[in-house]
Design a protein around this motif. Structure first.
Motif, PDB file in Angstrom:
ATOM      1  N   GLU A 190       0.794  -1.229   0.000  1.00  0.00           N
ATOM      2  CA  GLU A 190       0.000   0.000   0.000  1.00  0.00           C
ATOM      3  C   GLU A 190       0.823   1.274   0.000  1.00  0.00           C
ATOM      4  O   GLU A 190       0.304   2.338   0.288  1.00  0.00           O
ATOM      5  CB  GLU A 190      -0.908  -0.016   1.240  1.00  0.00           C
ATOM      6  N   LYS A 191       2.095   1.191  -0.340  1.00  0.00           N
ATOM      7  CA  LYS A 191       2.899   2.410  -0.316  1.00  0.00           C
ATOM      8  C   LYS A 191       2.416   3.352  -1.413  1.00  0.00           C
ATOM      9  O   LYS A 191       2.064   2.932  -2.523  1.00  0.00           O
ATOM     10  CB  LYS A 191       4.372   2.099  -0.507  1.00  0.00           C
ATOM     11  N   LEU A 192       2.390   4.633  -1.086  1.00  0.00           N
ATOM     12  CA  LEU A 192       2.071   5.671  -2.050  1.00  0.00           C
ATOM     13  C   LEU A 192       3.358   6.126  -2.729  1.00  0.00           C
ATOM     14  O   LEU A 192       4.358   6.389  -2.057  1.00  0.00           O
ATOM     15  CB  LEU A 192       1.415   6.858  -1.355  1.00  0.00           C
ATOM     16  N   THR A 193       3.317   6.225  -4.061  1.00  0.00           N
ATOM     17  CA  THR A 193       4.406   6.808  -4.833  1.00  0.00           C
ATOM     18  C   THR A 193       3.954   8.190  -5.278  1.00  0.00           C
ATOM     19  O   THR A 193       2.935   8.306  -5.970  1.00  0.00           O
ATOM     20  CB  THR A 193       4.749   5.932  -6.045  1.00  0.00           C
ATOM     21  N   PHE A 194       4.699   9.214  -4.877  1.00  0.00           N
ATOM     22  CA  PHE A 194       4.293  10.591  -5.113  1.00  0.00           C
ATOM     23  C   PHE A 194       5.002  11.198  -6.316  1.00  0.00           C
ATOM     24  O   PHE A 194       6.143  10.837  -6.643  1.00  0.00           O
ATOM     25  CB  PHE A 194       4.622  11.456  -3.889  1.00  0.00           C
ATOM     26  N   GLY A 195       4.325  12.146  -6.945  1.00  0.00           N
ATOM     27  CA  GLY A 195       4.975  13.015  -7.910  1.00  0.00           C
ATOM     28  C   GLY A 195       5.812  14.055  -7.175  1.00  0.00           C
ATOM     29  O   GLY A 195       5.831  14.099  -5.937  1.00  0.00           O
ATOM     30  N   THR A 196       6.475  14.915  -7.934  1.00  0.00           N
ATOM     31  CA  THR A 196       7.407  15.882  -7.346  1.00  0.00           C
ATOM     32  C   THR A 196       6.730  17.157  -6.868  1.00  0.00           C
ATOM     33  O   THR A 196       7.362  17.999  -6.256  1.00  0.00           O
ATOM     34  CB  THR A 196       8.509  16.237  -8.344  1.00  0.00           C
ATOM     35  N   ARG A 199       5.311  -4.318   7.394  1.00  0.00           N
ATOM     36  CA  ARG A 199       4.637  -5.038   6.315  1.00  0.00           C
ATOM     37  C   ARG A 199       5.261  -4.747   4.953  1.00  0.00           C
ATOM     38  O   ARG A 199       5.262  -5.600   4.071  1.00  0.00           O
ATOM     39  CB  ARG A 199       3.164  -4.691   6.307  1.00  0.00           C
ATOM     40  N   GLN A 200       5.766  -3.539   4.771  1.00  0.00           N
ATOM     41  CA  GLN A 200       6.319  -3.148   3.488  1.00  0.00           C
ATOM     42  C   GLN A 200       7.398  -2.109   3.749  1.00  0.00           C
ATOM     43  O   GLN A 200       7.279  -1.294   4.679  1.00  0.00           O
ATOM     44  CB  GLN A 200       5.227  -2.569   2.583  1.00  0.00           C
ATOM     45  N   ARG A 201       8.453  -2.133   2.936  1.00  0.00           N
ATOM     46  CA  ARG A 201       9.583  -1.241   3.151  1.00  0.00           C
ATOM     47  C   ARG A 201       9.994  -0.607   1.833  1.00  0.00           C
ATOM     48  O   ARG A 201       9.992  -1.271   0.789  1.00  0.00           O
ATOM     49  CB  ARG A 201      10.766  -2.001   3.746  1.00  0.00           C
ATOM     50  N   GLY A 202      10.321   0.659   1.897  1.00  0.00           N
ATOM     51  CA  GLY A 202      10.826   1.364   0.729  1.00  0.00           C
ATOM     52  C   GLY A 202      12.337   1.228   0.632  1.00  0.00           C
ATOM     53  O   GLY A 202      12.965   0.444   1.346  1.00  0.00           O
ATOM     54  N   VAL A 223       0.100   2.231  10.097  1.00  0.00           N
ATOM     55  CA  VAL A 223       0.907   3.450  10.119  1.00  0.00           C
ATOM     56  C   VAL A 223       2.013   3.351   9.075  1.00  0.00           C
ATOM     57  O   VAL A 223       2.722   2.337   9.004  1.00  0.00           O
ATOM     58  CB  VAL A 223       1.536   3.676  11.512  1.00  0.00           C
ATOM     59  N   SER A 224       2.126   4.396   8.275  1.00  0.00           N
ATOM     60  CA  SER A 224       3.183   4.472   7.262  1.00  0.00           C
ATOM     61  C   SER A 224       4.050   5.686   7.561  1.00  0.00           C
ATOM     62  O   SER A 224       3.546   6.713   8.022  1.00  0.00           O
ATOM     63  CB  SER A 224       2.582   4.611   5.860  1.00  0.00           C
ATOM     64  N   TRP A 225       5.328   5.571   7.258  1.00  0.00           N
ATOM     65  CA  TRP A 225       6.266   6.679   7.446  1.00  0.00           C
ATOM     66  C   TRP A 225       6.832   7.094   6.096  1.00  0.00           C
ATOM     67  O   TRP A 225       7.162   6.248   5.244  1.00  0.00           O
ATOM     68  CB  TRP A 225       7.407   6.263   8.367  1.00  0.00           C
ATOM     69  N   TYR A 226       6.957   8.413   5.914  1.00  0.00           N
ATOM     70  CA  TYR A 226       7.497   8.978   4.683  1.00  0.00           C
ATOM     71  C   TYR A 226       8.546  10.027   5.037  1.00  0.00           C
ATOM     72  O   TYR A 226       8.431  10.711   6.049  1.00  0.00           O
ATOM     73  CB  TYR A 226       6.403   9.646   3.855  1.00  0.00           C
ATOM     74  N   GLN A 227       9.525  10.182   4.153  1.00  0.00           N
ATOM     75  CA  GLN A 227      10.511  11.250   4.269  1.00  0.00           C
ATOM     76  C   GLN A 227      10.278  12.243   3.145  1.00  0.00           C
ATOM     77  O   GLN A 227      10.174  11.837   1.982  1.00  0.00           O
ATOM     78  CB  GLN A 227      11.929  10.661   4.145  1.00  0.00           C
ATOM     79  N   GLN A 228      10.179  13.523   3.483  1.00  0.00           N
ATOM     80  CA  GLN A 228       9.984  14.549   2.473  1.00  0.00           C
ATOM     81  C   GLN A 228      11.133  15.551   2.528  1.00  0.00           C
ATOM     82  O   GLN A 228      11.208  16.379   3.434  1.00  0.00           O
ATOM     83  CB  GLN A 228       8.643  15.264   2.655  1.00  0.00           C
ATOM     84  N   ALA A 229      12.022  15.468   1.543  1.00  0.00           N
ATOM     85  CA  ALA A 229      13.097  16.447   1.430  1.00  0.00           C
ATOM     86  C   ALA A 229      12.520  17.756   0.915  1.00  0.00           C
ATOM     87  O   ALA A 229      11.442  17.776   0.289  1.00  0.00           O
ATOM     88  CB  ALA A 229      14.178  15.926   0.487  1.00  0.00           C
ATOM     89  N   LEU A 230      13.217  18.844   1.160  1.00  0.00           N
ATOM     90  CA  LEU A 230      12.734  20.168   0.769  1.00  0.00           C
ATOM     91  C   LEU A 230      12.473  20.221  -0.731  1.00  0.00           C
ATOM     92  O   LEU A 230      13.333  19.865  -1.536  1.00  0.00           O
ATOM     93  CB  LEU A 230      13.779  21.209   1.169  1.00  0.00           C
TER      94      LEU A 230
END
Lengths: 114, 111
Positions: free
Chosen positions: A100-106, B55-58, B32-39
């Motif tokens: 279920e990971k979301l892949t985002f645009g920029t 469950r799933q890893r990037g 719960v999912s974790w994301y990293q957002q660079a500037l």
């Protein structure tokens, strides 16, 4: 490998006009396509989402158009208002249990001018 | 009904240190999912927790690890911090296969 390409990077629209943001994807396994709105210093907020069994979905002033054969989808904001000024992200997901990971645009920075 | 909450809001660490970020999901959510957002970039998926298991890893190194507790809250741990780890760390909660709702994020600065 970037799997979701978003354009334009930035967009300036006059108040009352139509804002259009485009996305293209590569992975044909994607089957859920949300759009998120993000204001500075905040987390992304879900705006509207579509699945590939329909070609268009409308919620208020926001419409998603979806072209499965072209692997493209777009967000239209009608009657754009200054409060719509934000960064918009398209995303895609393979909507199966455990994947279920979301892949985002920029992202697209939208500015609505008076 | 409180949405997704994250703590702390901001954090400054030195290279080589370790950091723990925390997330409380929206009421009723179990994933719960974790994301990293660079500037200036879109969020990048780190990993997802469901029923206290990853469950799933990037595409992130093992320096990034996590945990989910029985009450569905979660932690993200990053060891041996690098300058490139400076980013906004976002937590998103959902019901399995449901829509993901994001918290306000934790701004991590590594000096």
């Amino acid at each position: 490998q970037q799997q979701v390409k978003q354009s334009p990077q930035s967009l300036i629209v006059q108040k009352g006009g139509i804002s259009i943001i485009n996305c293209a994807y590569e992975n044909t396994a994607f089957d859920y396509f949300p759009w998120y709105q993000q204001f500075p210093g905040k987390g992304p907020a879900l705006l509207i989402a579509i699945r590939p069994d329909v070609s268009e979905k409308k919620e208020g002033r926001f419409t998603i158009s979806f072209n499965k054969s072209a692997k493209q989808f777009s967000l239209h904001i009608m009657d754009s208002q200054p409060g719509d000024s934000a960064t918009y992200f398209c995303a895609a997901r393979n909507d199966h249990f455990g994947n279920e990971k979301l892949t985002f645009g920029t992202g697209t920075r939208l500015t609505i001018i008076p | 009904d409180a949405g997704v909450t994250q703590s702390p809001t901001h954090l400054i660490k030195t290279r080589g240190q370790q950091v723990t970020l925390r997330c409380s999901p929206k009421s009723g959510h179990d994933t719960v999912s974790w994301y990293q957002q660079a500037l200036g970039q879109g969020p990048q998926f780190i990993f997802q927790y469901y029923e206290e298991e990853e469950r799933q890893r990037g595409n992130f190194p093992d320096r990034f690890s996590g945990h989910q507790f029985p009450n569905y809250s979660s932690e993200l741990n990053v060891n041996a911090l690098l300058l490139g780890d400076s980013a906004l760390y976002l937590c998103a909660s959902s019901l399995s296969q449901g829509e993901q709702y994001f918290g306000p994020g934790t701004r991590l600065t590594v000096t």
